[in-house]
Enzyme design. Structure first.
Site, PDB file in Angstrom:
ATOM      1  N   CYS A 259      -0.600   5.799  -2.728  1.00 19.26           N
ATOM      2  CA  CYS A 259      -1.585   4.759  -2.389  1.00 19.26           C
ATOM      3  C   CYS A 259      -2.302   5.258  -1.148  1.00 19.26           C
ATOM      4  O   CYS A 259      -2.124   4.735  -0.051  1.00 19.26           O
ATOM      5  CB  CYS A 259      -0.915   3.417  -2.149  1.00 19.26           C
ATOM      6  SG  CYS A 259       0.111   2.852  -3.539  1.00 19.26           S
ATOM      7  N   GLY A 264      -5.146   8.369   6.350  1.00 21.14           N
ATOM      8  CA  GLY A 264      -4.523   8.796   7.597  1.00 21.14           C
ATOM      9  C   GLY A 264      -3.218   9.538   7.391  1.00 21.14           C
ATOM     10  O   GLY A 264      -2.980  10.593   7.997  1.00 21.14           O
ATOM     11  N   ASP A 280      -5.201   7.013  -5.608  1.00 24.50           N
ATOM     12  CA  ASP A 280      -5.564   5.634  -5.283  1.00 24.50           C
ATOM     13  C   ASP A 280      -6.355   5.078  -6.457  1.00 24.50           C
ATOM     14  O   ASP A 280      -7.113   5.804  -7.101  1.00 24.50           O
ATOM     15  CB  ASP A 280      -6.395   5.568  -4.001  1.00 24.50           C
ATOM     16  CG  ASP A 280      -6.366   4.176  -3.374  1.00 24.50           C
ATOM     17  OD1 ASP A 280      -5.608   3.981  -2.409  1.00 24.50           O
ATOM     18  OD2 ASP A 280      -7.098   3.289  -3.856  1.00 24.50           O
ATOM     19  N   CYS A 377       2.762  -2.251   5.586  1.00 19.39           N
ATOM     20  CA  CYS A 377       2.317  -2.824   6.859  1.00 19.39           C
ATOM     21  C   CYS A 377       2.494  -4.336   6.818  1.00 19.39           C
ATOM     22  O   CYS A 377       1.618  -5.099   7.208  1.00 19.39           O
ATOM     23  CB  CYS A 377       0.869  -2.441   7.153  1.00 19.39           C
ATOM     24  SG  CYS A 377      -0.300  -2.871   5.846  1.00 19.39           S
TER      25      CYS A 377
END
Length: 449
Positions: A259, A264, A280, A377
């Site tokens: 993903c 980054g 992705d 996250c």
């Protein structure tokens, strides 16, 4: 020639920035549009290109401040309004929020904040009748607003009640309050640098964190900072920079980032010597990833595909798999305050099911003795600790490889008893609150037998 509706030549200085801020707030609060989508890319507000860099920065800070302190603003305005915030004129609501945020938390003269908010409503057909009300309420806010903030003394107001309840259950009330307080502060800019973090910290007037991230209070357009054009660094929260490092020495290894966008972590792996396949499902996000890698002078094989169904064309399996799974993103609220008001508790169940499918797929793509790093996250246990516990209970061929203190710069507080990483917004305290804090992340490292 008819003047532009976004920047009439005779309008008051700063009014265009506040009008665009009002439009974007309306997009988040009433149309459920993500803040980033309204600021950049194909869906960006068309008026942004008419703003100076200074006004664009003001507009961004204004919108972020309002979303970050939305609960407190609502409380204060409800105390100052006899009949509540007008519901038949969204521009009146936006003008009150914009004016109050400037008065209470921004370095804007009170008279300018009041005047420009009144002009906002005067320019809107439905809201114009509320100009007198907006003027009176904001003048009262300048006199009485700070005592009302002191009366409440709780950043918990600035989070949805369902999220507060979850965090108290998962982390305890004291930690939940500390997290809310950290989220209320505009965070510093975190950068992952290719080399010489100490040198870049000096050059960018920041500091090097124990994990190697460079943190700086410089604001404005990152494209204007030293090293951007040369591809010497990229923007990445210090917590987000940790998962890719859990693979250890990746030189010459084949790793799939399932993903991957915006890239980054992909960039970290390539820079460390890995051959990376970046997957992705969004063509637009893959295009953005390619642009980011191009600026950095890095190259990956990119694939537009649903990672749960992707069939690799590579001969053989991968040495490593990274899953930065789609999640509720509640750990990013300090940098993306719109998340608090766009996500719902009901989202978590569907996301957890997707995370489970991604983990199961990753195991099938991994070589024996290969490393799987899973991260989100999110601060929600279902998307972190519970996801890994479920996988380990059903996949006997996978075991946890605990993360050590030395791998996270000695930040023992972010390691769980099981050896996973769990960062909280209240971690990494600093005497200057703007230089403290981390995004909320979970990461676990697994090895296939």
């Amino acid at each position: 020639m008819k003047p532009s509706r976004f920047a009439p030549p005779t309008e008051a200085p700063g009014l265009a920035a506040r009008r665009i801020a009002a439009d974007i707030l309306d997009g988040v609060l009433h149309k459920r549009r993500m803040l980033d989508d309204q600021l950049d890319g194909a869906g960006a507000h068309p008026g942004l290109k008419t703003l100076s860099d200074r006004d664009r920065a003001l507009m961004r800070r204004l919108v972020a401040t309002i979303l970050r302190r939305l609960g407190t603003l609502g409380h204060i305005l409800s105390r100052l309004l006899d009949r509540g915030i007008p519901t038949d004129a969204p521009r009146a609501q936006s003008a009150l929020l914009i004016g109050a945020a400037q008065i209470l938390w921004m370095d804007v003269p009170d008279h300018a904040a009041v005047d420009l908010s009144v002009r906002l409503v005067q320019a809107d057909r439905r809201a114009a009748k509320y100009a007198g009300l907006v003027n009176a309420v904001l003048r009262r806010c300048a006199r009485e607003g700070q005592p009302l903030i002191d009366e409440v003394k709780s950043e918990m107001l600035d989070l949805p009640p369902w999220l507060v309840a979850r965090w108290i259950k998962a982390y305890g009330e004291d930690t939940a309050r500390a997290m809310a307080a950290a989220i209320s502060v505009e965070p510093a800019l975190d950068l992952t640098v290719k080399s010489d973090p100490a040198g870049w910290a000096t050059r960018l007037h920041g500091e090097e964190l124990a994990t190697g991230t460079v943190r700086t209070l410089l604001h404005g357009s990152v494209t204007m900072l030293p090293g951007f054009d040369e591809g010497q660094w990229w923007v990445q929260d210090a917590a987000a920079a940790l998962p890719a490092r859990l693979f250890g020495d990746v030189a010459g290894k084949a790793i799939a980032d399932l993903c991957a966008a915006p890239g980054g972590k992909t960039a970290q792996l390539i820079h460390a010597g890995a051959t990376v396949t970046a997957v992705d499902r969004s063509p637009n996000r893959v295009a953005r990833l390619k642009d980011n890698l191009s600026r950095l002078g890095l190259d990956a094989k990119t694939v537009v595909a649903d990672a749960t169904e992707w069939q690799s064309e590579q001969t053989g399996l991968f040495d490593g798999i990274l899953i930065d799974a789609p999640c509720a993103a509640t750990g990013t609220i300090r940098r993306h305050p719109d998340v608090a008001w766009l996500k719902q508790e009901t989202d978590i169940g569907a996301l957890s099911a997707l995370q489970k499918r991604l983990l199961q797929k990753a195991v099938t793509l991994l070589k024996p003795n290969g490393t799987l790093v899973y991260c989100t996250c999110s601060l929600e246990p279902e998307e972190g600790e519970q996801a890994i516990a479920s996988l380990l209970a059903t996949e006997s061929g996978v075991r946890r490889l605990p993360v050590t203190s030395g791998e996270v710069g000695g930040l023992d507080e972010i390691l769980t008893p099981d050896g996973d990483i769990r960062t909280l917004p209240s971690h990494l305290p600093h005497s200057d609150p703007r230089l403290g804090g981390l995004d909320g992340f979970f990461a676990a490292r697994l090895v296939k037998s």
